[in-house]
Design an enzyme around this catalytic site. Structure first.
Site, PDB file in Angstrom:
ATOM      1  N   SER A   1      -4.049 -15.031  71.520  1.00 20.90           N
ATOM      2  CA  SER A   1      -4.718 -14.904  70.229  1.00 20.90           C
ATOM      3  C   SER A   1      -6.219 -15.169  70.338  1.00 20.90           C
ATOM      4  O   SER A   1      -7.007 -14.555  69.625  1.00 20.90           O
ATOM      5  CB  SER A   1      -4.095 -15.842  69.197  1.00 20.90           C
TER       6      SER A   1
ATOM      7  N   GLU B   1      -3.863  -5.454  68.005  1.00 23.83           N
ATOM      8  CA  GLU B   1      -5.213  -5.351  68.569  1.00 23.83           C
ATOM      9  C   GLU B   1      -5.063  -5.040  70.062  1.00 23.83           C
ATOM     10  O   GLU B   1      -4.429  -5.809  70.787  1.00 23.83           O
ATOM     11  CB  GLU B   1      -5.977  -6.667  68.366  1.00 23.83           C
TER      12      GLU B   1
ATOM     13  N   ASN C   1      -8.335 -12.913  64.098  1.00 28.95           N
ATOM     14  CA  ASN C   1      -8.431 -14.380  64.156  1.00 28.95           C
ATOM     15  C   ASN C   1      -9.861 -14.874  64.026  1.00 28.95           C
ATOM     16  O   ASN C   1     -10.095 -15.984  63.545  1.00 28.95           O
ATOM     17  CB  ASN C   1      -7.785 -14.918  65.427  1.00 28.95           C
TER      18      ASN C   1
HETATM   19  N1  CAA Z   1      11.412 -10.879  61.125  1.00 30.98           N
HETATM   20  C1  CAA Z   1      11.788  -9.699  60.598  1.00 30.98           C
HETATM   21  N2  CAA Z   1      11.593  -9.362  59.309  1.00 30.98           N
HETATM   22  C2  CAA Z   1      11.007 -10.274  58.516  1.00 30.98           C
HETATM   23  C3  CAA Z   1      10.585 -11.530  58.980  1.00 30.98           C
HETATM   24  C4  CAA Z   1      10.811 -11.818  60.356  1.00 30.98           C
HETATM   25  N3  CAA Z   1      10.445 -12.971  60.899  1.00 30.98           N
HETATM   26  N4  CAA Z   1      10.018 -12.208  57.953  1.00 30.98           N
HETATM   27  C5  CAA Z   1      10.085 -11.405  56.879  1.00 30.98           C
HETATM   28  N5  CAA Z   1      10.670 -10.233  57.221  1.00 30.98           N
HETATM   29  C6  CAA Z   1      10.893  -9.073  56.355  1.00 30.98           C
HETATM   30  C7  CAA Z   1      12.021  -9.329  55.381  1.00 30.98           C
HETATM   31  O1  CAA Z   1      13.270  -8.970  55.945  1.00 30.98           O
HETATM   32  C8  CAA Z   1      11.641  -8.414  54.240  1.00 30.98           C
HETATM   33  O2  CAA Z   1      12.015  -7.087  54.549  1.00 30.98           O
HETATM   34  P1  CAA Z   1      12.512  -6.090  53.396  1.00 30.98           P
HETATM   35  O3  CAA Z   1      11.344  -5.943  52.447  1.00 30.98           O
HETATM   36  O4  CAA Z   1      12.858  -4.850  54.127  1.00 30.98           O
HETATM   37  O5  CAA Z   1      13.670  -6.803  52.770  1.00 30.98           O
HETATM   38  C9  CAA Z   1      10.099  -8.445  54.236  1.00 30.98           C
HETATM   39  O6  CAA Z   1       9.723  -8.857  55.555  1.00 30.98           O
HETATM   40  C10 CAA Z   1       9.561  -9.405  53.229  1.00 30.98           C
HETATM   41  O7  CAA Z   1      10.120 -10.682  53.505  1.00 30.98           O
HETATM   42  P2  CAA Z   1      10.522 -11.750  52.407  1.00 30.98           P
HETATM   43  O8  CAA Z   1      10.848 -11.057  51.108  1.00 30.98           O
HETATM   44  O9  CAA Z   1      11.505 -12.696  52.953  1.00 30.98           O
HETATM   45  O10 CAA Z   1       9.242 -12.633  52.247  1.00 30.98           O
HETATM   46  P3  CAA Z   1       7.833 -12.254  51.722  1.00 30.98           P
HETATM   47  O11 CAA Z   1       7.801 -11.065  50.846  1.00 30.98           O
HETATM   48  O12 CAA Z   1       7.332 -13.543  51.205  1.00 30.98           O
HETATM   49  O13 CAA Z   1       7.029 -11.853  53.053  1.00 30.98           O
HETATM   50  C11 CAA Z   1       5.759 -12.308  54.996  1.00 30.98           C
HETATM   51  C12 CAA Z   1       6.984 -12.700  54.173  1.00 30.98           C
HETATM   52  C13 CAA Z   1       5.956 -10.903  55.573  1.00 30.98           C
HETATM   53  C14 CAA Z   1       5.662 -13.315  56.128  1.00 30.98           C
HETATM   54  C15 CAA Z   1       4.499 -12.310  54.043  1.00 30.98           C
HETATM   55  O14 CAA Z   1       4.399 -13.530  53.370  1.00 30.98           O
HETATM   56  C16 CAA Z   1       3.209 -12.082  54.797  1.00 30.98           C
HETATM   57  O15 CAA Z   1       2.848 -10.960  55.118  1.00 30.98           O
HETATM   58  N6  CAA Z   1       2.467 -13.187  55.083  1.00 30.98           N
HETATM   59  C17 CAA Z   1       1.218 -13.142  55.858  1.00 30.98           C
HETATM   60  C18 CAA Z   1       1.548 -13.133  57.312  1.00 30.98           C
HETATM   61  C19 CAA Z   1       0.309 -13.040  58.156  1.00 30.98           C
HETATM   62  O16 CAA Z   1      -0.812 -13.027  57.695  1.00 30.98           O
HETATM   63  N7  CAA Z   1       0.538 -12.999  59.455  1.00 30.98           N
HETATM   64  C20 CAA Z   1      -0.528 -13.014  60.428  1.00 30.98           C
HETATM   65  C21 CAA Z   1      -0.699 -14.412  60.929  1.00 30.98           C
HETATM   66  S1  CAA Z   1      -2.001 -14.509  62.100  1.00 30.98           S
HETATM   67  C22 CAA Z   1      -1.268 -14.128  63.531  1.00 30.98           C
HETATM   68  O17 CAA Z   1      -0.112 -13.881  63.669  1.00 30.98           O
HETATM   69  C23 CAA Z   1      -2.188 -14.061  64.671  1.00 30.98           C
HETATM   70  C24 CAA Z   1      -2.112 -15.087  65.666  1.00 30.98           C
HETATM   71  O18 CAA Z   1      -2.576 -14.821  66.766  1.00 30.98           O
HETATM   72  C25 CAA Z   1      -1.601 -16.447  65.377  1.00 30.98           C
END
Ligand code: CAA
Length: 298
Positions: free
Chosen positions: A119, A152, A190
Site C-alpha cells: 500500500s 493501481e 492512499n
Molecule cells: N467480500 C465480498 N463481498 C463483500 C464484502 C467482502 N469482504 N464486503 C461486502 N461485500 C459485498 C456484499 O456482499 C454486498 O453485495 P451485494 O450488494 O451484491 O449484496 C455489497 O458488498 C455491499 O455490502 P453490505 O451491504 O454488507 O455493506 P455496505 O453496503 O455497507 O458496503 C463496503 C460495505 C463495500 C465495505 C462499503 O462500506 C464501502 O465501500 N466502504 C469503503 C471501503 C473502502 O474505502 N475501501 C478502501 C480502503 S483503502 C484500501 O484498501 C487500501 C489499502 O492499501 C489499505
C-alpha cells in the site's frame, strides 16, 4: 503470453480477496500461506465467504464449487515458480518483501510477472534486488477486494511498458478498473486517503465534533460509504499508522505523521474491527463510539 496461472503469496485479508477475484474470473490460482500454519484454513475462509453469497442467492452452488476448484492452497512458496503472474501480499515490511522478491526472481520462470500489493512501500526498492527488473511492478488492490473496482498498477523505475500493458489487460479481464501510477509513496488513493483520515483524528483531538458526528457529516455531506473513523477501523488502525509513517518518512512533513490518538490506540491493541475496538466499540450492536475516547487521550 496471456496470464492464466496466478500465484498469490500471503493469505491474509488482501491475499485471499485477490485470490478469490482471480479464481472467480476463471484463473487457476495458487495461494501460498507465507507464515507457518495450516494452509487449509485459508481455503475454509474463502469457502465461508462464497458460501454466504450462495445462501443469499447471489451465487449458484456450482459456481462456488468451480471457483474453489480453481484454487490450490499450500505452504510451499516454490509452488508459484510456474505461474504467469505472482502477486505478493505478505506483511508490510520492506526487508521481508525484498527477501521474497530476491527469491522469486531466482526461482520463477524468466517471463513470470512479479508484482506487489503493497500500500505504501516502494516498488522500486523491491525491484532493486531482482536481476530481471522489467517484469517487476505493483498491483495494488483495495479492501474488500471482491467489491472495490480499482487496481493501481504501479510503474516502478525499470518496469517495462510491455509489463504494464499485460497487467492492465489482466486487470480488465478480472473485472477491475486499472490506473497506471508512478511509484510514489501511497500512490494515488492512499496518498489522499491517509491524510484525510489523519485530519479527521486531529479534528477529533481539537474537539470539532464527536466521532459519530464527523463520520455522519462525511457520509451525508460527501456521499462517502463510510466516515473516516469507520474507514480507519475497517482498514485496521495498525495499518493506517504504518501507512502514515511510511508517507511521513518519505516527505518528512509533520502533516503526515500519525496523530497521538492513533498511536495510543495502536499501542493499546485497539486496532479497529479486527480486535473489536478502535474508534468504535464493536461489542455493541450497532457499534458505538469508543467510550474511552470521550475524554482527551494523553
Ligand atoms: N467480500 C465480498 N463481498 C463483500 C464484502 C467482502 N469482504 N464486503 C461486502 N461485500 C459485498 C456484499 O456482499 C454486498 O453485495 P451485494 O450488494 O451484491 O449484496 C455489497 O458488498 C455491499 O455490502 P453490505 O451491504 O454488507 O455493506 P455496505 O453496503 O455497507 O458496503 C463496503 C460495505 C463495500 C465495505 C462499503 O462500506 C464501502 O465501500 N466502504 C469503503 C471501503 C473502502 O474505502 N475501501 C478502501 C480502503 S483503502 C484500501 O484498501 C487500501 C489499502 O492499501 C489499505
Amino acid at each position: 503470453m496471456t496470464i492464466s496461472k496466478v500465484g498469490i503469496i500471503g493469505t491474509g485479508t488482501m491475499g485471499l480477496g485477490v485470490a478469490q477475484v482471480c479464481a472467480s474470473a476463471g484463473h487457476d490460482v495458487i495461494a501460498v500461506k507465507a507464515t507457518p500454519g495450516p494452509a487449509e484454513k485459508a481455503k475454509d475462509t474463502v469457502a465461508k465467504g462464497l458460501g454466504k453469497m450462495v445462501e443469499r442467492g447471489k451465487m449458484e452452488a456450482a459456481t462456488r464449487d468451480a471457483i474453489l476448484g480453481r484454487m490450490t492452497f499450500t505452504g510451499d512458496e516454490n509452488a508459484v515458480t510456474d505461474s504467469d503472474l505472482v502477486i505478493e501480499s505478505i506483511i508490510e515490511d520492506l526487508e521481508t518483501k525484498k527477501a521474497l522478491f530476491r527469491r522469486l526472481d531466482q526461482v520463477c520462470r524468466p517471463d513470470t510477472l512479479l508484482t506487489t500489493n503493497t500500500s505504501t512501500l516502494s516498488v522500486t526498492a523491491m525491484m532493486s534486488v531482482c536481476q530481471k527488473r522489467d517484469r517487476v511492478a505493483g498491483l495494488h488492490f483495495f479492501n474488500p477486494a471482491p467489491v472495490m473496482k480499482l487496481v493501481e498498477v504501479i510503474h516502478g523505475f525499470e518496469t517495462s511498458d510491455e509489463t504494464l500493458q499485460k497487467l492492465e489487460t489482466f486487470c480488465n479481464g478480472i473485472n477491475k478498473d486499472p490506473v497506471i501510477v508512478q511509484d510514489t509513496t501511497g500512490f494515488i488513493v492512499n496518498r489522499l486517503l491517509v491524510p484525510y483520515m489523519l485530519n479527521a483524528i486531529r479534528m477529533l483531538e481539537r474537539g470539532t465534533g464527536a466521532i459519530e458526528t464527523i463520520d455522519h457529516a462525511m457520509k451525508a455531506g460527501a456521499a462517502h460509504p463510510m466516515g473516516p473513523f469507520e474507514l480507519a477501523d475497517y482498514i485496521g488502525l495498525d495499518v493506517v499508522e504504518a501507512m502514515s509513517m511510511n508517507i511521513y518518512m518519505d516527505v518528512r512533513h509533520e502533516h503526515h505523521a500519525p496523530p497521538h490518538t492513533l498511536t495510543r490506540l495502536v499501542q493499546l491493541g485497539y486496532l479497529g474491527r479486527k480486535t473489536g475496538k478502535g474508534f468504535y466499540d464493536y461489542s455493541a450492536k450497532p457499534p458505538v463510539q469508543n467510550p474511552q475516547l470521550q475524554r482527551p487521550v494523553i
